[in-house]
Design a protein around this motif. Structure first.
Motif, PDB file in Angstrom:
ATOM      1  N   THR A  80       0.838  -1.192   0.000  1.00  0.00           N
ATOM      2  CA  THR A  80       0.000   0.000   0.000  1.00  0.00           C
ATOM      3  C   THR A  80       0.876   1.247   0.000  1.00  0.00           C
ATOM      4  N   ALA A  84      -5.195  -0.646  -7.608  1.00  0.00           N
ATOM      5  CA  ALA A  84      -6.246   0.271  -7.160  1.00  0.00           C
ATOM      6  C   ALA A  84      -5.646   1.648  -6.936  1.00  0.00           C
ATOM      7  N   TYR A 113      -6.958  -8.147   0.559  1.00  0.00           N
ATOM      8  CA  TYR A 113      -7.738  -7.145   1.288  1.00  0.00           C
ATOM      9  C   TYR A 113      -6.825  -6.002   1.721  1.00  0.00           C
ATOM     10  N   TRP A 126     -11.434  -2.928   1.993  1.00  0.00           N
ATOM     11  CA  TRP A 126     -11.726  -3.254   0.598  1.00  0.00           C
ATOM     12  C   TRP A 126     -11.182  -4.628   0.228  1.00  0.00           C
ATOM     13  N   GLU A 127     -11.870  -5.294  -0.697  1.00  0.00           N
ATOM     14  CA  GLU A 127     -11.289  -6.447  -1.380  1.00  0.00           C
ATOM     15  C   GLU A 127     -10.720  -5.916  -2.692  1.00  0.00           C
ATOM     16  N   ILE A 128      -9.463  -6.247  -2.952  1.00  0.00           N
ATOM     17  CA  ILE A 128      -8.757  -5.747  -4.124  1.00  0.00           C
ATOM     18  C   ILE A 128      -8.693  -6.862  -5.177  1.00  0.00           C
ATOM     19  N   ASP A 129      -9.110  -6.551  -6.388  1.00  0.00           N
ATOM     20  CA  ASP A 129      -9.052  -7.497  -7.496  1.00  0.00           C
ATOM     21  C   ASP A 129      -7.601  -7.651  -7.935  1.00  0.00           C
ATOM     22  N   ARG A 130      -7.050  -8.861  -7.797  1.00  0.00           N
ATOM     23  CA  ARG A 130      -5.641  -9.084  -8.130  1.00  0.00           C
ATOM     24  C   ARG A 130      -5.366  -8.979  -9.621  1.00  0.00           C
ATOM     25  N   PRO A 165     -11.985  -1.882  -6.607  1.00  0.00           N
ATOM     26  CA  PRO A 165     -12.058  -2.512  -5.294  1.00  0.00           C
ATOM     27  C   PRO A 165     -13.511  -2.650  -4.831  1.00  0.00           C
ATOM     28  N   ARG A 166     -13.774  -3.747  -4.109  1.00  0.00           N
ATOM     29  CA  ARG A 166     -15.109  -3.974  -3.557  1.00  0.00           C
ATOM     30  C   ARG A 166     -15.117  -3.519  -2.097  1.00  0.00           C
TER      31      ARG A 166
END
Length: 186
Positions: free
Chosen positions: A59, A80, A99, A110-114, A120-121
């Motif tokens: 991050t 993201a 996450y 957030w859940e991060i799409d790899r 992000p969800r």
């Protein structure tokens, strides 16, 4: 330069993330030497996570970015953006989900799409500072609520939050040990 996050990668390298230093450093524990592992600006790292296949995610707190690299010879990718205060990050080692949480400049998980192909969800927001968290063996997220003096369990499927311990002053992080016990840094 200030160390914010530490991780040992799949190759046994000790990595130290620095927001101020704008880089991830590789540290030699025997000699005490440090060298730049991933340089600025992509290397800015508040926290670093190692995935189930050895991939790295980190991050960039001030930039509001989640970075990702599948292996040493792969390019750094941006998964993201637009997440000010993106802080802690962790992989679900069983399922590979990623996450990340915003703290101080935001307050959300957030859940991060790899793959980086979906935004992000949002799992939950306004939790009270879900800082240095980990994914438990049960797939739930466990972390401190910095501003509430509590430790909580967060269900990533529905955002349900349950306080599991309280009475702390400023809980900053949690970690599981090899026996599955949860430790809190207060």
């Amino acid at each position: 330069k200030g160390v914010h996050g530490l991780a040992v990668d799949a190759k046994g390298r000790l990595l130290a993330g620095s927001v101020v230093g704008n880089a991830i450093y590789e540290l030699d524990a025997a000699s005490g030497r440090a060298g730049v592992f991933i340089g600025p600006p992509q290397g800015q790292a508040d926290d670093i996570a190692v995935g189930p296949r050895g991939e790295l995610a980190w991050t960039s707190f001030m930039q509001g970015i989640v970075h990702y690299r599948e292996r040493d010879d792969a390019p750094v990718r941006t998964l993201a953006t637009g997440l000010p205060g993106i802080n802690s990050i962790a992989f679900d080692q069983a399922g590979g989900k990623l996450y990340a949480s915003q703290v101080f400049l935001g307050d959300a998980v957030w859940e991060i799409d790899r793959a980086g192909s979906a935004p992000p969800r949002l799992i939950a927001r306004d939790l009270g500072g879900f800082n240095g968290f980990e994914v438990g063996r049960d797939g739930a997220l466990y972390g401190p609520l910095w501003f509430k003096g509590q430790v909580a369990r967060l269900d990533p499927a529905n955002g349900a939050l349950r306080v599991i311990a309280s009475g702390f002053k400023i809980p900053a992080a949690v970690n599981f040990d090899s026996k599955g016990r949860l430790w809190v840094v207060d």
